[in-house]
Scaffold this motif. Sequence first.
Motif, mmCIF file in Angstrom:
data_model
loop_
_atom_site.group_PDB
_atom_site.id
_atom_site.type_symbol
_atom_site.label_atom_id
_atom_site.label_comp_id
_atom_site.label_asym_id
_atom_site.label_seq_id
_atom_site.Cartn_x
_atom_site.Cartn_y
_atom_site.Cartn_z
ATOM 1 N N THR A 198 0.818 -1.212 0.000
ATOM 2 C CA THR A 198 0.000 0.000 0.000
ATOM 3 C C THR A 198 0.850 1.260 0.000
ATOM 4 O OG1 THR A 198 -0.185 -0.147 2.414
ATOM 5 C CG2 THR A 198 -1.962 -1.107 1.112
ATOM 6 N N ASN A 199 2.029 1.206 0.620
ATOM 7 C CA ASN A 199 2.894 2.386 0.602
ATOM 8 C C ASN A 199 3.328 2.712 -0.819
ATOM 9 O OD1 ASN A 199 2.771 2.693 3.366
ATOM 10 N ND2 ASN A 199 4.557 1.404 3.729
ATOM 11 N N GLY A 200 3.623 1.685 -1.603
ATOM 12 C CA GLY A 200 4.002 1.905 -2.990
ATOM 13 C C GLY A 200 2.864 2.455 -3.823
ATOM 14 N N VAL A 201 1.653 1.960 -3.560
ATOM 15 C CA VAL A 201 0.483 2.436 -4.302
ATOM 16 C C VAL A 201 0.212 3.901 -3.974
ATOM 17 C CG1 VAL A 201 -2.005 2.146 -4.585
ATOM 18 C CG2 VAL A 201 -0.541 0.142 -4.483
ATOM 19 N N VAL A 202 0.260 4.234 -2.695
ATOM 20 C CA VAL A 202 -0.004 5.624 -2.285
ATOM 21 C C VAL A 202 1.066 6.557 -2.836
ATOM 22 C CG1 VAL A 202 -0.100 7.163 -0.284
ATOM 23 C CG2 VAL A 202 -1.311 4.995 -0.238
ATOM 24 N N SER A 203 2.327 6.137 -2.765
ATOM 25 C CA SER A 203 3.380 7.015 -3.290
ATOM 26 C C SER A 203 3.275 7.163 -4.808
ATOM 27 C CB SER A 203 4.755 6.489 -2.899
ATOM 28 O OG SER A 203 5.008 5.259 -3.535
ATOM 29 N N PHE A 204 2.823 6.098 -5.505
ATOM 30 C CA PHE A 204 2.623 6.203 -6.954
ATOM 31 C C PHE A 204 1.546 7.236 -7.268
ATOM 32 C CE2 PHE A 204 0.127 4.928 -10.676
ATOM 33 C CZ PHE A 204 1.089 5.071 -11.658
ATOM 34 N N PHE A 205 0.400 7.145 -6.572
ATOM 35 C CA PHE A 205 -0.675 8.113 -6.820
ATOM 36 C C PHE A 205 -0.233 9.522 -6.467
ATOM 37 C CE2 PHE A 205 -3.626 4.460 -6.889
ATOM 38 C CZ PHE A 205 -4.306 4.784 -8.041
ATOM 39 N N ALA A 206 0.489 9.671 -5.356
ATOM 40 C CA ALA A 206 0.906 11.001 -4.924
ATOM 41 C C ALA A 206 1.934 11.608 -5.870
ATOM 42 C CB ALA A 206 1.469 10.934 -3.512
ATOM 43 N N SER A 207 2.792 10.772 -6.450
ATOM 44 C CA SER A 207 3.854 11.331 -7.278
ATOM 45 C C SER A 207 3.507 11.391 -8.766
ATOM 46 C CB SER A 207 5.135 10.514 -7.101
ATOM 47 O OG SER A 207 4.948 9.199 -7.598
ATOM 48 N N LYS A 208 2.597 10.551 -9.228
ATOM 49 C CA LYS A 208 2.302 10.493 -10.663
ATOM 50 C C LYS A 208 0.900 10.987 -11.018
ATOM 51 C CE LYS A 208 6.095 8.124 -11.723
ATOM 52 N NZ LYS A 208 7.046 8.498 -10.723
ATOM 53 N N ILE A 209 -0.110 10.552 -10.314
ATOM 54 C CA ILE A 209 -1.493 10.835 -10.696
ATOM 55 C C ILE A 209 -1.958 12.202 -10.196
ATOM 56 C CG2 ILE A 209 -3.862 9.993 -10.557
ATOM 57 C CD1 ILE A 209 -1.978 8.186 -12.147
#
Length: 104
Positions: A36-47
């Motif tokens: 989940t940390n990877g998913v949240v950081s992906f959304f925060a940094s890319k989306i």
Amino acid sequence: MIAIELLATVSSAVDHALHTLASTPLAEPAPKGIDTNGVVSFFASKIAPILLAVLGVIFIGRASRGEISKVLTSSAIAIIGLAFIAGAATLFFVGDYLIDLIFE
């Protein structure tokens, strides 16, 4: 004679295949959960930056047509939405802290 040699060759090939299958390691164990940390950081940094840029373009387009009140209303709604998201994240961490505090 040919049949015996053919049978020996097939038997050797089957023996080799079974030995190869027996010596191969089993599949890796399945992952136990979602990162989940990877998913949240992906959304925060890319989306999120892309969505904010789209909102900015929409607001600039409306403002250039003279719809300032709609731009201000939409901006206020976006800011309130971001505040709710930040509040939810804060409550998540506060709740985690309280659970750790109570059940230690």
